[in-house]
Each structure stands twice: as C-alpha cells, then as structure tokens.
Design an enzyme around this catalytic site. Structure first.
Site, mmCIF file in Angstrom:
data_model
loop_
_atom_site.group_PDB
_atom_site.id
_atom_site.type_symbol
_atom_site.label_atom_id
_atom_site.label_comp_id
_atom_site.label_asym_id
_atom_site.label_seq_id
_atom_site.Cartn_x
_atom_site.Cartn_y
_atom_site.Cartn_z
ATOM 1 N N ASP A 126 -25.514 -22.140 -61.532
ATOM 2 C CA ASP A 126 -26.118 -22.528 -60.487
ATOM 3 C C ASP A 126 -26.234 -21.891 -59.169
ATOM 4 O O ASP A 126 -26.407 -22.267 -58.235
ATOM 5 C CB ASP A 126 -25.530 -23.946 -60.163
ATOM 6 C CG ASP A 126 -23.900 -23.801 -59.778
ATOM 7 O OD1 ASP A 126 -23.303 -22.785 -60.245
ATOM 8 O OD2 ASP A 126 -23.552 -24.510 -59.027
ATOM 9 N N ARG A 178 -18.102 -33.446 -65.611
ATOM 10 C CA ARG A 178 -18.639 -32.481 -66.543
ATOM 11 C C ARG A 178 -18.093 -32.770 -68.120
ATOM 12 O O ARG A 178 -17.037 -33.157 -68.141
ATOM 13 C CB ARG A 178 -18.230 -30.869 -66.421
ATOM 14 C CG ARG A 178 -18.656 -30.384 -65.221
ATOM 15 C CD ARG A 178 -18.262 -28.878 -64.903
ATOM 16 N NE ARG A 178 -18.790 -28.591 -63.617
ATOM 17 C CZ ARG A 178 -18.356 -27.313 -63.007
ATOM 18 N NH1 ARG A 178 -17.492 -26.427 -63.676
ATOM 19 N NH2 ARG A 178 -18.636 -27.069 -61.843
ATOM 20 N N THR A 231 -7.601 -24.913 -54.629
ATOM 21 C CA THR A 231 -8.809 -24.603 -55.293
ATOM 22 C C THR A 231 -9.975 -25.888 -55.107
ATOM 23 O O THR A 231 -9.439 -27.001 -55.324
ATOM 24 C CB THR A 231 -8.571 -24.283 -56.710
ATOM 25 O OG1 THR A 231 -7.774 -23.240 -56.718
ATOM 26 C CG2 THR A 231 -10.048 -23.992 -57.412
ATOM 27 N N ARG A 289 -21.512 -18.365 -57.928
ATOM 28 C CA ARG A 289 -20.559 -17.492 -58.042
ATOM 29 C C ARG A 289 -21.289 -16.200 -58.122
ATOM 30 O O ARG A 289 -22.569 -16.292 -58.150
ATOM 31 C CB ARG A 289 -19.808 -17.749 -59.308
ATOM 32 C CG ARG A 289 -18.984 -19.189 -59.516
ATOM 33 C CD ARG A 289 -18.212 -19.215 -60.526
ATOM 34 N NE ARG A 289 -17.631 -20.610 -60.618
ATOM 35 C CZ ARG A 289 -16.335 -20.656 -61.174
ATOM 36 N NH1 ARG A 289 -15.682 -19.610 -61.868
ATOM 37 N NH2 ARG A 289 -15.952 -22.111 -61.168
ATOM 38 N N SER A 330 -12.131 -17.163 -58.508
ATOM 39 C CA SER A 330 -13.010 -17.255 -59.331
ATOM 40 C C SER A 330 -14.538 -17.221 -59.092
ATOM 41 O O SER A 330 -15.364 -17.628 -59.404
ATOM 42 C CB SER A 330 -12.799 -18.932 -59.715
ATOM 43 O OG SER A 330 -12.868 -19.638 -58.652
ATOM 44 N N ASP A 374 -23.834 -16.923 -61.576
ATOM 45 C CA ASP A 374 -23.774 -18.064 -62.781
ATOM 46 C C ASP A 374 -24.698 -18.879 -62.793
ATOM 47 O O ASP A 374 -25.849 -18.687 -62.107
ATOM 48 C CB ASP A 374 -22.222 -18.586 -62.337
ATOM 49 C CG ASP A 374 -22.092 -19.698 -61.344
ATOM 50 O OD1 ASP A 374 -23.217 -19.349 -60.428
ATOM 51 O OD2 ASP A 374 -21.656 -20.767 -61.205
ATOM 52 N N SER A 425 -22.242 -25.508 -63.605
ATOM 53 C CA SER A 425 -21.857 -24.412 -63.004
ATOM 54 C C SER A 425 -22.044 -23.178 -64.128
ATOM 55 O O SER A 425 -22.913 -22.821 -64.503
ATOM 56 C CB SER A 425 -20.559 -24.392 -62.294
ATOM 57 O OG SER A 425 -20.456 -23.320 -61.678
ATOM 58 N N GLU A 479 -12.744 -17.541 -52.980
ATOM 59 C CA GLU A 479 -11.728 -17.805 -54.067
ATOM 60 C C GLU A 479 -11.854 -16.655 -55.280
ATOM 61 O O GLU A 479 -12.799 -15.978 -55.405
ATOM 62 C CB GLU A 479 -11.752 -19.286 -54.736
ATOM 63 C CG GLU A 479 -13.451 -19.520 -55.012
ATOM 64 C CD GLU A 479 -13.494 -21.124 -55.225
ATOM 65 O OE1 GLU A 479 -12.741 -21.720 -54.795
ATOM 66 O OE2 GLU A 479 -14.423 -21.073 -55.899
ATOM 67 N N LYS A 537 -20.062 -22.298 -51.845
ATOM 68 C CA LYS A 537 -19.970 -20.759 -52.314
ATOM 69 C C LYS A 537 -21.431 -20.330 -52.488
ATOM 70 O O LYS A 537 -22.465 -21.362 -52.801
ATOM 71 C CB LYS A 537 -19.134 -20.534 -53.309
ATOM 72 C CG LYS A 537 -19.164 -21.339 -54.434
ATOM 73 C CD LYS A 537 -17.904 -21.036 -55.572
ATOM 74 C CE LYS A 537 -17.800 -22.038 -56.557
ATOM 75 N NZ LYS A 537 -16.825 -22.644 -56.557
#
Length: 583
Positions: A302, A25, A368, A305, A389, A300, A124, A387, A400
């Site tokens: 993509d 990223r 993580t 989340r 986050s 989020d 993300s 998780e 996820k």
C-alpha cells in the site's frame, strides 16, 4: 435512473473482528464469507458520529489486492444505504494509504465537498491473492487511522450486530473510468466520484520538496536510480513522479505494474522479500559484473513503507529516520523554518534520540502504531517520525509515506551534491550514513522475526520474559552464564505509554531489557499477521567511538543475539532454530 432502495439484512456476529494496529486482516476466504465484510462495515458506520456518515463524503480505495474491487462495490452500496452523500474511489480501486490520507486532508470536490473519513482496503505488506490476505481499516477526518476509542467501539459493535443496511439494487459502478456517476435514493442524490489520486498526491509533494533540485540529480549522468514497487499500489504513482516529473529513465522502475497478487511475491520491502532490487543493488548472493545504481528504494503493497539502499549498502530504517531528521531543515523546503519535534516507535533504535538531543529537539517514544504519531502531529508537537518496520513520515499527512521517504533521501543527496554534480565523485548514500555515524555514533541494530508461531507458545514465552523481570540479579546471573562480554542489565519492564495529548494510557507495548552501555533487547508479539503469532526480537547496541562504527552489524551484535535467544528460550518455546526473517 430509478430510485435505489435500502434493505435491512439480518445477520449474526462473527468472532474475531477486532481491528489490530492497522485494521482487520484475515484471509480472503474469511472476508468472502456471506455477511463478513458487511458486518464490519456496518459496525464501523455505527461507531462513527452521525454527521460523519449521513450526508458525508467518504473515500473507499486501497492497494488493489485481490477482492478489493468486489469490496469497493459492497461498501459503496452500504454507504448509499447508510445515508452517505458521496463516495470517492481511486481509479481501478487504487489509492496508496498515504494518498488516502492526503486526499482526506487536501482534496476538495467540484461541489466543495471534503471527505470525513475513508475505508482503506489493504493488508499492507502481507501477500495478496485468492488464498492470501485481505484487510480493511478506517481513517478519520484528520487523515489518520481511527483511534482506539473508535476501534474499540467498532469491535464491540461486531459482537452484537444483528442487521446491516445495503442498497442491493444500486448498480455496480465502473471504477476503471474517471468520472462522477449519480444516483437517486430515498434521501436524495448519491454520487460516486472515480478519480486519479496521483494528481492530488503529486500536488502535495511539490509543496514539500524542491522538485527542480531532485530533477537535476536524477538527470545527472553520474547518478543512477532504481525504484521497486513490488507490484503494489506505489506503481500507480512511480511513473508519474520519478519519470514524468523528475526525469528518471523508465528502465529505473522495477515491478511497477500493480497486480492483485503482487506478482506472486510478498510485498514487504526488506532484504528478504525485495530480492530483485537487492540483487540489482549489489547486495545479493549472485556476483554480477553490472555496476549497481547509486540509489535504490522499494515500497510495500500500500506504499506506506520504504526501504532505502545505496550501492552495495543497506540503510536501516532506524538510521534512515535519524538521518532525515538531521538533514531536513537544510535539504527539504517544507522544514526550512525548523522541526517541531521528532518521534519514534519504542522498538526503533535510539539513533533518533541522539539527533534530537544534539539539535535540541522535542523527542517522543511511542508504542508501535502510526496513530500515536498522529496525535502528536495534530497537537503541533512532531514534524518527523519513524519506526523500524520500514515506516517513515512527517506531519504532511497522518500515515507513514514510502514515496515521501524516497523523495526526502533524494533531497538530501541532491543537497549534499549541489555543487558537485560536475565533479569526479558524488557524495553517496553510504558516505551520508558514515558521516552521520561519525557525528552521532552508530546504533548497531537487527530484528529477528519468527512468523506463524503457535499463539499459545508465543504467549508463554512472553509471560516468562515478564516474570523474569522481578529479579534483575537473577537475570544478570543468567546473562553472564550465556555471555560474559555483555554489559549488565540495569532495567527491565513492559513498555507503557501515557499520551501527552489526550492522557490515554497504552499498556503491554513490548518487553524491554536495558543494559548499562545503552544496549537494548526488546520482545514484541506483532498484531499485523493474519495466522498464528509473530514474535519480533529487536537487538541494539550503541557505539560512540567513531573508529568502531564500521563493523559488520551481525558480528557486532552476536553476543547480544546469543543472550536474547537463550534468555527467552526461543527454540524451547517455539521449536524454531532460526528466525523466518532477519532484518
């Protein structure tokens, strides 16, 4: 159409092309440098086994952020030059990260082809736009992120690369139109298949959930619903699933048109950035007279989340995965025969541990990074994981999955209300969470994020926390000077994980201070930002007494927060008097 040709382009390495926990990223302007993206893509092709490139089928898509459409064309031309047989692209370059995983695992092309991997174009939850972030990661044939053995090889290749292959005379493909475009090259045919990935994804969801039961809930006049895609790729799926399949009103969808810059917002589903949803759910600062919906959720950029909200009520991600695990067998058909095991990331609260112990389930605590869950799932050891986050998922794919989490919650609410839809009052999100606390106890939990901190200062802060661990008596002396009303520190370490599947060891995964009453302080440097460093502080306290589970979280945690910030000398090292985000 004439033959396309293959050109070898000379290049030199770029510093810093090391994939983090979720790929590479950087700012868009970095990716737009001549050869930058090409170097990384060629380094990836060179890191893969030959049979996963030559003659293979790969997926190229992402969250639709700025530069995605250009990147799809570049990667397609490079795939052709490297001997790839087929490229599958989501219409308009849109494919959520969970949908990519599902497509790799489930989709069969008209000619019987199966994908061996995917380039996913996403950063993300990071912002998008010409001056914001872009990202790329590679997922393998199991649908999960490339393991460290592959990402290490990719990084090594980026440091020595001297040329890349590209077919510059291959025309751009119109990715707004569904269909197959065929070309001929030096090694034979090359196809680009543009398709609507929501079809494959919905088909998979219907094998997991009871859509009829959820539809009864969503069409009940007593139940109100709101879903916010934050202008991310989830919008490409939301109308199909929630409106067309499940009968929700279209007015229940917020920000569901995918945009290259996410509408100028930050596509991170938390209480800070999902402002419109938070206000609508009655959790904002403005006092509206409009009655909030019973259930709200956000995604989020993509769509991997999720954030789950009840009416004037926030569900922590740590509680969310524990509640899904506790209710999955009776509420979700896919899990009717039982769970193979459950897992959480180390910074996530121990709420899931308590469920696992009570239900006698295998339990794993991992670093993580979703790839650690993927290993457990491939070995048949884990069914549900999560998780803190805002990532929750199961073994239906190897990422996820934000929409899966929403459907899981709707399934639980539908199950709890199956005989109650005609009654006076529904069992609400808040009721379900409070029932869970009464049964299992409550893990008060908060996370403080300090974003874009000077990287040198962040490293010094972490090094100091590690060096202090050599003397717990000194640590406890300091702790008692800060607050006399907290428990004693009984252990402190840097989390290290030995993978039970492949035996690999992951070191330096976060600094832990563990207290005698089950409380924890965890400090981590995050690997997902594109500038500076992000320090994350996780603060957790376990309360078993059901008469004490209704306190305000920040009040309950105030003593431990005080200890965390003073013990780490946060302000001294970072110059920050307050975190960027509190979750």
């Amino acid at each position: 159409m004439g033959l396309f040709t293959v050109t070898k382009k000379a290049t030199t390495p770029f510093d810093g092309q090391k994939p983090g926990t979720s790929g590479l990223r950087k700012k868009v302007t970095v990716f737009q440098q001549p050869h930058y993206l090409q170097n990384f893509v060629q380094s990836t092709f060179n890191a893969l086994p030959v049979d996963q490139v030559r003659g293979a089928t790969i997926v190229v898509s992402g969250d639709g952020r700025y530069f995605s459409k250009d990147a799809v064309q570049i990667i397609t031309k490079m795939a052709a030059a490297n001997g790839v047989r087929r490229v599958w692209v989501g219409q308009n370059s849109l494919m959520s990260t969970p949908a990519v995983s599902a497509v790799i695992r489930e989709r069969v092309g008209a000619d019987g082809s199966k994908a061996t991997g995917a380039f996913i174009l996403t950063a993300s939850h990071n912002p998008g736009g010409p001056k914001e972030d872009f990202g790329i990661k590679y997922n393998m044939g199991n649908g999960g992120p490339a393991p460290e053995s592959v990402t290490d090889k990719i990084f090594s290749n980026t440091t020595t690369i001297s040329e890349y292959l590209i077919s510059e005379d291959l025309p751009d493909v119109d990715i707004s139109v569904v269909g197959v475009t065929s070309f001929s090259g030096p090694e034979g045919p090359f196809d680009v298949d543009v398709f609507d990935s929501s079809v494959d994804y919905i088909k998979l969801m219907k094998t997991i959930f009871d859509f009829e039961a959820i539809k009864k809930l969503l069409t009940s006049p007593k139940f109100t619903f709101c879903y916010d895609a934050l202008h991310g790729v989830a919008g490409a799926y939301a109308k199909h699933i929630f409106v067309e399949e499940l009968g929700a009103d279209e007015s229940s969808l917020l920000n569901c048109v995918p945009k290259e810059d996410f509408g100028g917002g930050h596509p991170d589903p938390n209480l800070t950035y999902a402002k419109e949803l938070v206000e609508r759910m009655g959790l904002g600062k403005s006092s509206s007279n409009v009655e909030p919906p019973e259930f709200g959720a956000a995604a989020d950029g993509d769509a991997d989340r999720n954030m789950i909200l009840g009416k004037r009520f926030f569900v922590t991600p740590s509680d969310s995965v524990a509640i899904i695990a506790a209710n999955a067998v009776q509420s979700i058909p896919y899990f009717a025969s039982g769970l193979k095991g459950v897992a959480r990331s180390m910074p996530t609260s121990a709420a899931l541990d308590v469920v696992a112990k009570n239900l006698n389930l295998k339990f794993f605590e991992v670093p993580t990074g979703w790839k650690f869950f993927g290993n457990l799932m491939d070995a048949g050891m884990c069914s549900i994981c999560g998780e803190e986050s805002f990532g929750t998922g199961s073994d239906h794919i190897r990422e996820k999955d934000g929409i899966w989490a929403v459907l899981a919650w709707l399934s639980i609410i539908a199950f709890k209300n199956k005989d109650n839809l005609g009654g006076d009052k529904l069992v609400t999100v808040e009721d379900i969470v409070r029932q869970h606390w009464a049964t299992y106890g409550r893990h008060y939990y908060t996370r403080y994020d300090y974003e874009n901190v000077d990287a040198g200062a962040a490293k010094e802060l972490m090094a100091n926390l590690v060096s202090m661990q050599s003397s717990l008596s000194d640590v406890n002396k300091l702790v008692k000077e800060i607050r006399s009303d907290v428990s004693e520190v009984v252990a402190a370490d840097e989390f290290e994980y030995k993978d039970p599947v492949d035996g690999s060891v992951s070191k330096h995964q976060g600094i832990r201070y563990l207290f005698g009453d089950g409380s924890r302080l965890v400090f981590r440097l995050s690997g997902t930002g594109s500038v500076g460093a992000t320090i994350r502080v996780y603060i957790e306290q376990y309360e078993r007494d059901s008469s004490k589970t209704g306190r305000d979280s920040q009040d309950a945690l105030a003593p431990l927060v005080d200890v965390a910030l003073k013990l780490s000398k946060m302000q001294e090292y970072t110059g920050r008097s307050a975190p960027t985000v509190i979750t």
